[in-house]
Every structure is written in C-alpha cells, then in structure tokens.
Design a protein around this motif. Structure first.
Motif, PDB file in Angstrom:
ATOM      1  N   LEU A   1       0.815  -1.209   0.000  1.00  0.00           N
ATOM      2  CA  LEU A   1       0.000   0.000   0.000  1.00  0.00           C
ATOM      3  C   LEU A   1       0.857   1.272   0.000  1.00  0.00           C
ATOM      4  O   LEU A   1       0.602   2.205  -0.779  1.00  0.00           O
ATOM      5  CB  LEU A   1      -0.858  -0.071   1.264  1.00  0.00           C
ATOM      6  CG  LEU A   1      -1.936   0.918   1.469  1.00  0.00           C
ATOM      7  CD1 LEU A   1      -2.819   0.987   0.254  1.00  0.00           C
ATOM      8  CD2 LEU A   1      -2.749   0.472   2.677  1.00  0.00           C
ATOM      9  N   ARG A   2       1.882   1.297   0.841  1.00  0.00           N
ATOM     10  CA  ARG A   2       2.766   2.484   0.875  1.00  0.00           C
ATOM     11  C   ARG A   2       3.413   2.681  -0.498  1.00  0.00           C
ATOM     12  O   ARG A   2       3.527   3.789  -1.009  1.00  0.00           O
ATOM     13  CB  ARG A   2       3.890   2.334   1.917  1.00  0.00           C
ATOM     14  CG  ARG A   2       3.512   2.364   3.365  1.00  0.00           C
ATOM     15  CD  ARG A   2       2.587   3.458   3.795  1.00  0.00           C
ATOM     16  NE  ARG A   2       2.963   4.806   3.423  1.00  0.00           N
ATOM     17  CZ  ARG A   2       2.170   5.863   3.518  1.00  0.00           C
ATOM     18  NH1 ARG A   2       0.935   5.729   3.973  1.00  0.00           N
ATOM     19  NH2 ARG A   2       2.582   7.053   3.164  1.00  0.00           N
ATOM     20  N   TYR A   3       3.828   1.573  -1.093  1.00  0.00           N
ATOM     21  CA  TYR A   3       4.448   1.647  -2.422  1.00  0.00           C
ATOM     22  C   TYR A   3       3.481   2.296  -3.410  1.00  0.00           C
ATOM     23  O   TYR A   3       3.840   3.206  -4.165  1.00  0.00           O
ATOM     24  CB  TYR A   3       4.839   0.232  -2.877  1.00  0.00           C
ATOM     25  CG  TYR A   3       5.217   0.153  -4.341  1.00  0.00           C
ATOM     26  CD1 TYR A   3       6.500   0.492  -4.771  1.00  0.00           C
ATOM     27  CD2 TYR A   3       4.271  -0.246  -5.287  1.00  0.00           C
ATOM     28  CE1 TYR A   3       6.837   0.443  -6.123  1.00  0.00           C
ATOM     29  CE2 TYR A   3       4.600  -0.292  -6.639  1.00  0.00           C
ATOM     30  CZ  TYR A   3       5.878   0.055  -7.044  1.00  0.00           C
ATOM     31  OH  TYR A   3       6.202   0.007  -8.382  1.00  0.00           O
ATOM     32  N   MET A   4       2.240   1.844  -3.409  1.00  0.00           N
ATOM     33  CA  MET A   4       1.253   2.360  -4.362  1.00  0.00           C
ATOM     34  C   MET A   4       0.928   3.830  -4.094  1.00  0.00           C
ATOM     35  O   MET A   4       0.758   4.624  -5.023  1.00  0.00           O
ATOM     36  CB  MET A   4      -0.046   1.538  -4.293  1.00  0.00           C
ATOM     37  CG  MET A   4       0.029   0.181  -4.938  1.00  0.00           C
ATOM     38  SD  MET A   4       0.454   0.263  -6.674  1.00  0.00           S
ATOM     39  CE  MET A   4      -1.041   0.936  -7.385  1.00  0.00           C
ATOM     40  N   ILE A   5       0.814   4.184  -2.808  1.00  0.00           N
ATOM     41  CA  ILE A   5       0.490   5.590  -2.477  1.00  0.00           C
ATOM     42  C   ILE A   5       1.614   6.504  -2.980  1.00  0.00           C
ATOM     43  O   ILE A   5       1.370   7.522  -3.633  1.00  0.00           O
ATOM     44  CB  ILE A   5       0.265   5.760  -0.955  1.00  0.00           C
ATOM     45  CG1 ILE A   5      -1.019   5.045  -0.527  1.00  0.00           C
ATOM     46  CG2 ILE A   5       0.197   7.235  -0.574  1.00  0.00           C
ATOM     47  CD1 ILE A   5      -1.254   4.991   0.976  1.00  0.00           C
ATOM     48  N   GLU A   6       2.847   6.107  -2.703  1.00  0.00           N
ATOM     49  CA  GLU A   6       3.984   6.955  -3.136  1.00  0.00           C
ATOM     50  C   GLU A   6       4.030   7.066  -4.650  1.00  0.00           C
ATOM     51  O   GLU A   6       4.268   8.135  -5.207  1.00  0.00           O
ATOM     52  CB  GLU A   6       5.301   6.378  -2.596  1.00  0.00           C
ATOM     53  CG  GLU A   6       5.492   6.698  -1.119  1.00  0.00           C
ATOM     54  CD  GLU A   6       6.606   5.882  -0.463  1.00  0.00           C
ATOM     55  OE1 GLU A   6       7.545   5.445  -1.174  1.00  0.00           O
ATOM     56  OE2 GLU A   6       6.509   5.667   0.761  1.00  0.00           O
ATOM     57  N   LYS A   7       3.773   5.944  -5.316  1.00  0.00           N
ATOM     58  CA  LYS A   7       3.812   5.948  -6.789  1.00  0.00           C
ATOM     59  C   LYS A   7       2.725   6.883  -7.350  1.00  0.00           C
ATOM     60  O   LYS A   7       3.000   7.750  -8.174  1.00  0.00           O
ATOM     61  CB  LYS A   7       3.592   4.508  -7.270  1.00  0.00           C
ATOM     62  CG  LYS A   7       3.671   4.288  -8.755  1.00  0.00           C
ATOM     63  CD  LYS A   7       3.797   2.777  -8.993  1.00  0.00           C
ATOM     64  CE  LYS A   7       3.151   2.239 -10.227  1.00  0.00           C
ATOM     65  NZ  LYS A   7       3.285   2.946 -11.453  1.00  0.00           N
ATOM     66  N   LEU A   8       1.503   6.721  -6.873  1.00  0.00           N
ATOM     67  CA  LEU A   8       0.393   7.533  -7.402  1.00  0.00           C
ATOM     68  C   LEU A   8       0.592   9.006  -7.083  1.00  0.00           C
ATOM     69  O   LEU A   8       0.392   9.870  -7.953  1.00  0.00           O
ATOM     70  CB  LEU A   8      -0.942   7.043  -6.817  1.00  0.00           C
ATOM     71  CG  LEU A   8      -1.461   5.740  -7.423  1.00  0.00           C
ATOM     72  CD1 LEU A   8      -2.470   5.087  -6.502  1.00  0.00           C
ATOM     73  CD2 LEU A   8      -2.089   5.992  -8.790  1.00  0.00           C
ATOM     74  N   GLU A   9       0.979   9.284  -5.849  1.00  0.00           N
ATOM     75  CA  GLU A   9       1.142  10.698  -5.489  1.00  0.00           C
ATOM     76  C   GLU A   9       2.305  11.311  -6.271  1.00  0.00           C
ATOM     77  O   GLU A   9       2.245  12.484  -6.655  1.00  0.00           O
ATOM     78  CB  GLU A   9       1.276  10.850  -3.977  1.00  0.00           C
ATOM     79  CG  GLU A   9      -0.051  10.508  -3.300  1.00  0.00           C
ATOM     80  CD  GLU A   9      -0.157  10.901  -1.833  1.00  0.00           C
ATOM     81  OE1 GLU A   9      -1.292  10.894  -1.326  1.00  0.00           O
ATOM     82  OE2 GLU A   9       0.877  11.198  -1.196  1.00  0.00           O
ATOM     83  N   GLY A  10       3.331  10.498  -6.530  1.00  0.00           N
ATOM     84  CA  GLY A  10       4.457  10.965  -7.366  1.00  0.00           C
ATOM     85  C   GLY A  10       3.991  11.334  -8.768  1.00  0.00           C
ATOM     86  O   GLY A  10       4.554  12.208  -9.424  1.00  0.00           O
ATOM     87  N   GLU A  11       2.956  10.667  -9.231  1.00  0.00           N
ATOM     88  CA  GLU A  11       2.411  10.952 -10.574  1.00  0.00           C
ATOM     89  C   GLU A  11       1.339  12.044 -10.521  1.00  0.00           C
ATOM     90  O   GLU A  11       0.660  12.311 -11.511  1.00  0.00           O
ATOM     91  CB  GLU A  11       1.773   9.673 -11.152  1.00  0.00           C
ATOM     92  CG  GLU A  11       2.780   8.583 -11.482  1.00  0.00           C
ATOM     93  CD  GLU A  11       2.135   7.203 -11.659  1.00  0.00           C
ATOM     94  OE1 GLU A  11       0.881   7.097 -11.559  1.00  0.00           O
ATOM     95  OE2 GLU A  11       2.868   6.239 -11.880  1.00  0.00           O
ATOM     96  N   GLY A  12       1.139  12.617  -9.350  1.00  0.00           N
ATOM     97  CA  GLY A  12       0.136  13.686  -9.209  1.00  0.00           C
ATOM     98  C   GLY A  12      -1.289  13.184  -9.090  1.00  0.00           C
ATOM     99  O   GLY A  12      -2.235  13.972  -9.182  1.00  0.00           O
TER     100      GLY A  12
END
Ligand code: URP
Ligand code: ZN
Ligand code: ZN
Length: 471
Positions: free
Chosen positions: A193-204
C-alpha cells in the motif's frame, strides 16, 4: 400476579433456524414464553399481525467516537451512534476501543467506557484494537482483559502508526491461543500500500479515486493469505473483517475448505458501491473512501456468493462516520486533501439491516432465517453474547425488532439519526424497515417513533468466543 409485562401478539417470529406464527411473552427484561394465544389482562399488548418479529440486530463492527488523528473527530458519539443503530433495528453494538501507541490496553478500554457512560441507547460491548503489542500487553494485560469480558481483539496490517508487522502478529496469535482471545484482522498489506500511495502521489494522482487505485485487490488478497497462513502456522482461529471482493473471498473459502478455522465478515458497502463512486464530482468521491475500497460488479457478486455459501458468517456495517463539511472529518485540508489524507470510513449503522433485507431477502438472494443469522445470531455467537443476545428464545433478553416487510423507504440522510452529514446510499429505495424495537423488554421505538432514552443501554461483559482456542 401479572404473568407478562408485554405480549407481542400475532406476528411471525423469525430466528436463525425457524419461522413460526406465535406470540412472545415478556417479563421484565426477558422473554419468558413463546406460544399461541398468550394472555394477560394487565400486559402491554403489541399487535404484530402481518409483521415479522425478529431478534434485534447485533452489529459487531462499528466505530463510535474513535480517535482518528489530530483534529479529526468522528461524527457520532455514543448518543447519536447508538440511537442511529437502534432506529435501524439493532439492539446491540460492539464498537472498538483503540489502543494508542504507548497506552496500556486497560487505559484504552477505560477511555471508551467514559465515552459511552450514560449515552448508549442500546447495549454495547467493546473489541480492543491492539496497536502496541508490548510484552506486558500480550503477557499480562490480554489474559486479564479476557477474564474481564473483553474477549476479542483487532489487528491492523494496514494503517500508518497502527499496523503490526508479521512477528508482532505471530506473538499476538500465540498469546490469544494461550488465553482464548478471538482475533479479528484488517488485511491490507502496509508495504504494498505504501508503495502504491507513493507511486500515485508521485504521478500527481491525489484525487479520491487514487484511494481505490492504491489498494487493488492484490493488496487485500496478499494480506488475507498472509494472515490466514499465520493463523495456520500458530494453529489458532481468526476472523477477517470487512472483506471487499472476489480475490480475498476466494482465499478465505480455500482456507475454510482446508478445514482451517477461518471466519469472515462483509459489509453493505461491498454489495452496493464500486470504485466508480470514488470518481464522483470534485471531492464528492471522498464520501465513499473506506478501506478496503468498494470494488466492481464482479466483487459485489462474489460477496453475495460468500454470504449465500456461508463463507461470510457475519454482515456488519463497519460504521465509521466522518463529516464531509468542514475540516474535522473527511477533508482535513479542504478540497486540497490528498486521498491518502482523507479519513477512512463510511456511515451505515442504520441502513445495514434494511439493505440486507431489501437486497437480500426481497430479491431472493437469502432467506429470512439467513437474514437473522447474518444480522444478529452469528454475531452474538461469534463474540460470546449468545443466547442472551441474537435470538428469540425463552430466557433470552427481550431484544426484538418488529419489521414491516413491505414498507418502502427512500434512504436519505435527513431520515437517519446519525450525526454524519451524508449517507453513501442517498436515494436508494428499500423495501422492509424496522417499525418497533424492544431493548431488554423496554419499547424503545414504536411505530417509527423513538420512545427510549440515552443511558438505557448497558455495557455487556462477554464470554469467550466458542471458536476461540482453548489454550
Ligand atoms: O475505512 C474503514 N474501514 N474505516 C474504519 C476503520 C477500519 O479499518 O475498520
Ligand atoms: Zn479495518
Ligand atoms: Zn472498521
């Protein structure tokens, strides 16, 4: 001498096993007779002809007045939360007492007793959420609390600051096995979940639907499988809470078919909502943010299959109400709130049973006895409250909900009694609604009018779950 204080006359009594036309005789707080033509000139007679007389609902997964991080408060306290539950046909709720990091488990339950004192409209008990499984919490506190009637404990594999790692879960399971505690698990993997949150937020991608994108089914499936494996490893029963879709459901069914003592729960949001709801206009999608997220029509179908096949023994609301207005609820940074900062949870304590009745019984997916089992009896059995709660039998508490099976209601927030400012089911048409409710013999709602009072509800010390390990 008066034999009965109240007689419920002429209704169809439904339990988890039987459907019988008979009267119910009540004395004090208890059911003392079931039979034909019960009479007592001095008794209060409730005419239930043409109505269903069912055990009051037991909602064993609700969050009321639970701490949720700085500045964020729940919309319902024990007054409005239990009133709303009662008006939805419930007579018992089991909210959570959350242990803050650094706090003892005993202090956590004391805090929640203070919150509930004098406010509950119906009976309540507490599960304890363990966020800090210190050696003294697991070695000394847990056994003492089980002896005192706090017999179930919830684990988060998920949330920042609250989740336990695998080793901590193993230690908790080991302790629960020794002391007969029953463990409930919120299975969504913290690291995936942390991985996905960081990835999505990194993409805006910070808008509400990012919540669902960050938690695809594999996040829940992986954690469900891992939790089941840990339960098998220690050889202890476990209940997976708020299961959202086909993939985790299939893991649970697989475990059950292998003979493991794995139990599971699902909730209304997984029958009626989907990821698309999180895409609604502007920040409106935040209304539907809960964990795990609502999924898709195939998962809704899988949740129905799970209810029909007995994979899910329990149907709970996971009521977790946060306001949409202002910054003390869902949107702590207003319209700029990133999905990962939106308070998780949806309200639903009052609509749980009408939804199950209307979508389940009325649409032919489950029968009346299954409705009672899923909404009341199995909860009482699972969590050590049976047969005082969860059934209509001589000797049981007179906790009864009388339903009009044909009453049509359009669900809107203004007819509900929660202090939340929205319902995710706005505009939903349901058939079947509780019209009269008795809590321990007292009529607390009569023909839709509230007649009870806050403070009537009592704290319930529970027995060990019959499913818990015997040590
Ligand atoms: O989103 C949810 N389910 N909020 C309530 C807390 C929990 O995890 O049960
Ligand atoms: Zn949870
Ligand atoms: Zn919950």
């Amino acid at each position: 001498m008066t034999q009965f204080d109240t007689i419920i006359r002429g209704g169809t009594v439904v339990t988890a096993s039987d459907t019988i036309l008979c009267d119910v005789g009540i004395k004090g707080e208890k059911i003392i007779a079931l039979g034909e033509n019960l009479t007592d000139d001095n008794a209060n007679i409730i005419n239930a002809e043409g109505l269903l007389v069912m055990p009051g609902g037991v909602d064993s997964h609700v969050h009321i007045d639970q701490a949720s991080g700085p500045g964020v408060v729940m919309a319902d306290d024990f007054d409005t939360g239990t009133l709303s539950a009662m008006c939805g046909g419930n007579t018992t709720v089991i909210p959570f007492a959350l242990q803050e990091k650094g706090q003892t488990l005993r202090h956590a339950v004391e805090d929640y007793h203070k919150k509930a004192e004098g406010k509950s409209w119906i009976d309540h008990s507490f599960h304890i959420i363990i966020s800090d499984p210190t050696p003294s919490a697991l070695g000394q506190e847990l056994p003492a609390l089980v002896e005192d009637g706090y017999t179930s404990f919830k684990v988060y594999m998920t949330y920042e600051g609250l989740h336990l790692n695998d080793r901590e879960i193993i230690d908790l399971l080991e302790s629960s096995k020794r002391h007969g505690a029953f463990i409930m698990v919120h299975a969504e993997g913290y690291d995936t979940l942390r991985y996905m949150i960081e990835k999505l937020e990194g993409e805006g991608r910070t808008e509400p639907v990012g919540h669902a994108l960050s938690r695809p089914q594999v996040v829940e499936r992986e954690a469900t499988h891992r939790a089941i494996s840990l339960a098998e490893f220690i050889d202890v029963p476990m209940l997976l809470v708020h299961v959202s879709g086909r993939e985790p459901m299939e893991q649970i069914r697989w475990a059950q078919q292998r003979g493991l003592k794995i139990f599971a729960e699902t909730c209304p949001q997984y029958l009626l909502l989907t990821k698309d709801d999180l895409m609604k206009d502007g920040m409106d999608g935040a209304k539907y943010i809960c964990s795990p997220p609502p999924r898709d029509p195939d998962s809704q179908e899988a949740c129905w299959e799970g209810l029909q096949q007995g994979v899910f023994k329990i149907f709970s609301s996971d009521h977790c109400p946060f306001l949409m207005e202002g910054t003390s609820g869902k949107l702590r940074e207003g319209n700029k709130t990133k999905f990962s900062r939106v308070a998780n949870g949806v309200p639903g304590i009052e609509t749980r049973l009408p939804i199950l009745f209307s979508e389940g019984v009325k649409k032919g997916r489950i029968d009346l006895n299954e409705f009672v089992a899923l909404g009341a009896t199995n909860h009482a059995k699972m969590y050590g409250l049976y047969p005082e709660k969860g059934t209509i039998a001589v000797g049981s508490d007179a906790d009864i909900a009388i339903w009009d099976a044909d009453k049509k209601v359009t669900v809107t927030q203004d007819i509900l009694h929660s202090s939340c400012d929205y319902t995710p089911y706005e505009g939903l048409e349901v058939t079947g609604w509780p019209v009269t409710v008795l809590s321990r013999g007292k009529v607390v709602m009569e023909n839709g009018e509230v007649t009870g009072k806050s403070g009537h509800g009592r704290y319930l010390k529970r027995k060990k779950s019959p499913h818990a390990a015997t040590g």
